[in-house]
Motif scaffolding. Structure first.
Motif, mmCIF file in Angstrom:
data_model
loop_
_atom_site.group_PDB
_atom_site.id
_atom_site.type_symbol
_atom_site.label_atom_id
_atom_site.label_comp_id
_atom_site.label_asym_id
_atom_site.label_seq_id
_atom_site.Cartn_x
_atom_site.Cartn_y
_atom_site.Cartn_z
ATOM 1 N N TRP A 69 -20.273 -25.406 131.521
ATOM 2 C CA TRP A 69 -19.883 -26.850 131.130
ATOM 3 C C TRP A 69 -21.865 -27.227 130.462
ATOM 4 O O TRP A 69 -21.540 -27.928 129.738
ATOM 5 C CB TRP A 69 -19.418 -27.997 132.289
ATOM 6 N N TRP A 70 -22.219 -27.036 131.248
ATOM 7 C CA TRP A 70 -24.202 -27.276 131.021
ATOM 8 C C TRP A 70 -25.044 -26.058 130.659
ATOM 9 O O TRP A 70 -24.359 -25.304 131.979
ATOM 10 C CB TRP A 70 -24.299 -28.460 131.796
ATOM 11 N N LYS A 71 -26.005 -26.897 129.673
ATOM 12 C CA LYS A 71 -26.864 -25.690 130.131
ATOM 13 C C LYS A 71 -27.478 -25.431 130.200
ATOM 14 O O LYS A 71 -28.808 -24.775 130.450
ATOM 15 C CB LYS A 71 -27.226 -24.910 128.301
ATOM 16 N N SER A 72 -28.374 -26.966 130.939
ATOM 17 C CA SER A 72 -29.148 -27.504 131.984
ATOM 18 C C SER A 72 -29.411 -27.980 132.693
ATOM 19 O O SER A 72 -27.961 -28.952 132.547
ATOM 20 C CB SER A 72 -30.429 -27.637 131.080
ATOM 21 N N LYS A 73 -30.118 -28.900 133.570
ATOM 22 C CA LYS A 73 -30.309 -30.009 134.472
ATOM 23 C C LYS A 73 -30.245 -30.884 133.401
ATOM 24 O O LYS A 73 -29.668 -32.498 133.892
ATOM 25 C CB LYS A 73 -30.702 -29.615 135.557
ATOM 26 N N VAL A 74 -30.689 -31.261 131.841
ATOM 27 C CA VAL A 74 -30.758 -32.425 131.852
ATOM 28 C C VAL A 74 -29.505 -32.941 131.135
ATOM 29 O O VAL A 74 -29.735 -34.170 131.051
ATOM 30 C CB VAL A 74 -32.345 -32.077 130.363
ATOM 31 N N ASP A 75 -29.290 -31.821 130.706
ATOM 32 C CA ASP A 75 -27.365 -32.071 130.170
ATOM 33 C C ASP A 75 -26.805 -32.522 131.269
ATOM 34 O O ASP A 75 -25.450 -33.294 130.635
ATOM 35 C CB ASP A 75 -26.688 -30.616 129.702
ATOM 36 N N ILE A 76 -26.485 -31.891 132.633
ATOM 37 C CA ILE A 76 -25.880 -32.885 133.877
ATOM 38 C C ILE A 76 -26.583 -34.153 133.661
ATOM 39 O O ILE A 76 -25.338 -34.919 133.890
ATOM 40 C CB ILE A 76 -26.456 -31.682 135.149
ATOM 41 N N LEU A 77 -27.593 -34.426 133.879
ATOM 42 C CA LEU A 77 -28.521 -35.929 134.366
ATOM 43 C C LEU A 77 -27.747 -36.589 133.286
ATOM 44 O O LEU A 77 -28.207 -37.416 132.759
ATOM 45 C CB LEU A 77 -30.358 -35.312 133.796
ATOM 46 N N LEU A 78 -28.045 -36.130 131.242
ATOM 47 C CA LEU A 78 -27.610 -36.727 130.724
ATOM 48 C C LEU A 78 -26.250 -37.300 130.520
ATOM 49 O O LEU A 78 -26.164 -38.818 130.841
ATOM 50 C CB LEU A 78 -27.701 -36.194 129.350
ATOM 51 N N HIS A 106 -39.366 -36.720 130.847
ATOM 52 C CA HIS A 106 -39.297 -35.803 130.502
ATOM 53 C C HIS A 106 -39.089 -35.732 128.737
ATOM 54 O O HIS A 106 -40.150 -34.608 127.824
ATOM 55 C CB HIS A 106 -37.913 -35.011 131.176
ATOM 56 N N ALA A 107 -38.051 -36.258 128.686
ATOM 57 C CA ALA A 107 -38.385 -36.603 126.728
ATOM 58 C C ALA A 107 -39.435 -36.745 125.999
ATOM 59 O O ALA A 107 -39.730 -36.400 125.230
ATOM 60 C CB ALA A 107 -37.416 -37.675 126.156
ATOM 61 N N GLN A 108 -40.952 -37.187 126.537
ATOM 62 C CA GLN A 108 -42.039 -37.433 126.057
ATOM 63 C C GLN A 108 -42.540 -36.021 125.956
ATOM 64 O O GLN A 108 -43.320 -36.012 124.642
ATOM 65 C CB GLN A 108 -43.434 -38.043 127.330
ATOM 66 N N LEU A 109 -41.791 -34.482 127.108
ATOM 67 C CA LEU A 109 -42.683 -33.571 126.668
ATOM 68 C C LEU A 109 -41.631 -32.576 126.114
ATOM 69 O O LEU A 109 -42.395 -31.077 125.833
ATOM 70 C CB LEU A 109 -42.508 -33.464 128.096
ATOM 71 N N ASP A 110 -40.534 -33.000 126.182
ATOM 72 C CA ASP A 110 -39.946 -31.898 125.437
ATOM 73 C C ASP A 110 -38.522 -32.731 124.057
ATOM 74 O O ASP A 110 -37.661 -33.611 124.706
ATOM 75 C CB ASP A 110 -38.304 -31.948 126.856
ATOM 76 N N LYS A 111 -38.880 -31.941 122.960
ATOM 77 C CA LYS A 111 -38.207 -32.554 122.022
ATOM 78 C C LYS A 111 -37.005 -32.565 121.533
ATOM 79 O O LYS A 111 -35.784 -33.722 121.908
ATOM 80 C CB LYS A 111 -38.594 -32.065 120.539
ATOM 81 N N GLU A 112 -36.165 -31.651 122.517
ATOM 82 C CA GLU A 112 -35.013 -31.222 122.149
ATOM 83 C C GLU A 112 -34.168 -31.937 123.190
ATOM 84 O O GLU A 112 -33.143 -32.496 123.198
ATOM 85 C CB GLU A 112 -34.708 -30.200 122.803
ATOM 86 N N ALA A 130 -31.747 -35.310 122.281
ATOM 87 C CA ALA A 130 -30.304 -35.398 122.877
ATOM 88 C C ALA A 130 -30.352 -36.834 123.737
ATOM 89 O O ALA A 130 -28.904 -37.652 123.763
ATOM 90 C CB ALA A 130 -30.165 -34.413 124.174
ATOM 91 N N LEU A 131 -30.764 -37.639 124.353
ATOM 92 C CA LEU A 131 -31.154 -38.782 124.762
ATOM 93 C C LEU A 131 -30.744 -40.457 123.509
ATOM 94 O O LEU A 131 -30.334 -40.978 123.901
ATOM 95 C CB LEU A 131 -32.038 -38.925 125.582
ATOM 96 N N ARG A 132 -31.378 -39.942 122.303
ATOM 97 C CA ARG A 132 -31.235 -40.546 121.593
ATOM 98 C C ARG A 132 -29.862 -40.375 121.180
ATOM 99 O O ARG A 132 -29.390 -41.664 120.702
ATOM 100 C CB ARG A 132 -32.660 -40.103 120.592
ATOM 101 N N ALA A 133 -29.083 -39.223 121.118
ATOM 102 C CA ALA A 133 -28.554 -39.890 119.907
ATOM 103 C C ALA A 133 -27.087 -40.062 121.022
ATOM 104 O O ALA A 133 -25.954 -39.889 121.120
ATOM 105 C CB ALA A 133 -28.026 -37.720 119.746
ATOM 106 N N GLY A 134 -27.713 -39.231 123.122
ATOM 107 C CA GLY A 134 -26.411 -39.419 123.319
ATOM 108 C C GLY A 134 -26.236 -41.056 123.950
ATOM 109 O O GLY A 134 -25.817 -42.645 123.638
ATOM 110 N N PHE A 135 -27.016 -40.712 125.071
ATOM 111 C CA PHE A 135 -27.103 -42.372 125.958
ATOM 112 C C PHE A 135 -28.219 -43.429 125.498
ATOM 113 O O PHE A 135 -26.834 -44.822 125.025
ATOM 114 C CB PHE A 135 -27.503 -42.159 127.131
ATOM 115 N N LEU A 136 -28.687 -43.821 124.545
ATOM 116 C CA LEU A 136 -29.606 -44.478 123.736
ATOM 117 C C LEU A 136 -28.555 -45.133 123.039
ATOM 118 O O LEU A 136 -28.721 -45.863 122.325
ATOM 119 C CB LEU A 136 -31.232 -43.890 123.444
#
Length: 199
Positions: free
Chosen positions: A52-61, A110-116, A120-126
């Motif tokens: 269902w998720w490819k990373s912990k970032v996706d889970i947290l999002l 984390h988003a300050q160091l990871d463009k992907e 994802a944060l901007r397109a989703g939650f924000l």
């Protein structure tokens, strides 16, 4: 262990994973939160998570989006526009002190160091929260001024309303005290009631 059979049980697994991710981030921080740890805490296999998720970032999002839909929702009218606006700002300030708010802070960092992750944060939650904030403030302004704010004005008012709170919490690392929230709400409503000036 949580059962993983059937659509209803799959939803229970999803919630178990999201709750486990929330808890671990609060306890161990972003770096200490791992897929392995989330799987163990949730009582599921790692393979289930990776389906269902490819990373912990996706889970947290996903966890953040779920939590924020309720925590940062604009409520029905309960008082004057000013009272309701201040009450909403207090809910936002309180959100930052909750586990979901800590997840938000961690993801922003984390988003300050990871463009992907940032995309994802901007397109989703924000994006979702921005839409909720614009519509929520639109209703308040309509009640306060009796008119319909134009979109550009509404965007500026939303920035003025939430900017000081976000700056105090996310940049300075301090709590947003009542005086700041009251002043932000008062300024926004005062500006909303003024006649529109030239473009």
């Amino acid at each position: 262990m949580v059962s993983r059979t059937g659509p209803r049980r799959s939803e229970s697994v999803r919630l178990a994973v999201l709750n486990a991710a929330d808890d671990l981030l609060v306890e161990q921080g972003f770096a200490g939160t791992t897929i392995e740890g989330i799987a163990t805490r949730a009582g599921v296999a790692k393979q289930t998570i990776y389906r269902w998720w490819k990373s912990k970032v996706d889970i947290l999002l996903d966890a953040l989006a779920d939590d924020a839909r309720e925590a940062l929702a604009w409520r029905e009218a309960a008082g004057t526009p000013g009272e309701d606006l201040v009450a909403h700002l207090h809910r936002v300030a309180g959100f930052f002190e909750e586990p979901a708010g800590q997840v938000f802070r961690a993801l922003l960092g984390h988003a300050q160091l990871d463009k992907e992750a940032a995309a994802a944060l901007r397109a989703g939650f924000l994006h979702e929260q921005r839409e909720r904030d614009l519509e929520g403030l639109r209703v308040i302004v309509r009640r306060h001024s009796g008119g319909e704010p134009d979109e550009a004005t509404l965007v500026r008012l939303t920035d003025l309303l939430l900017g000081p709170l976000y700056y105090r919490v996310l940049v300075l690392g301090e709590q947003a005290e009542t005086a700041l929230l009251d002043a932000s709400a008062h300024l926004v409503l005062e500006l909303a009631a003024r006649p529109a000036g030239p473009a």
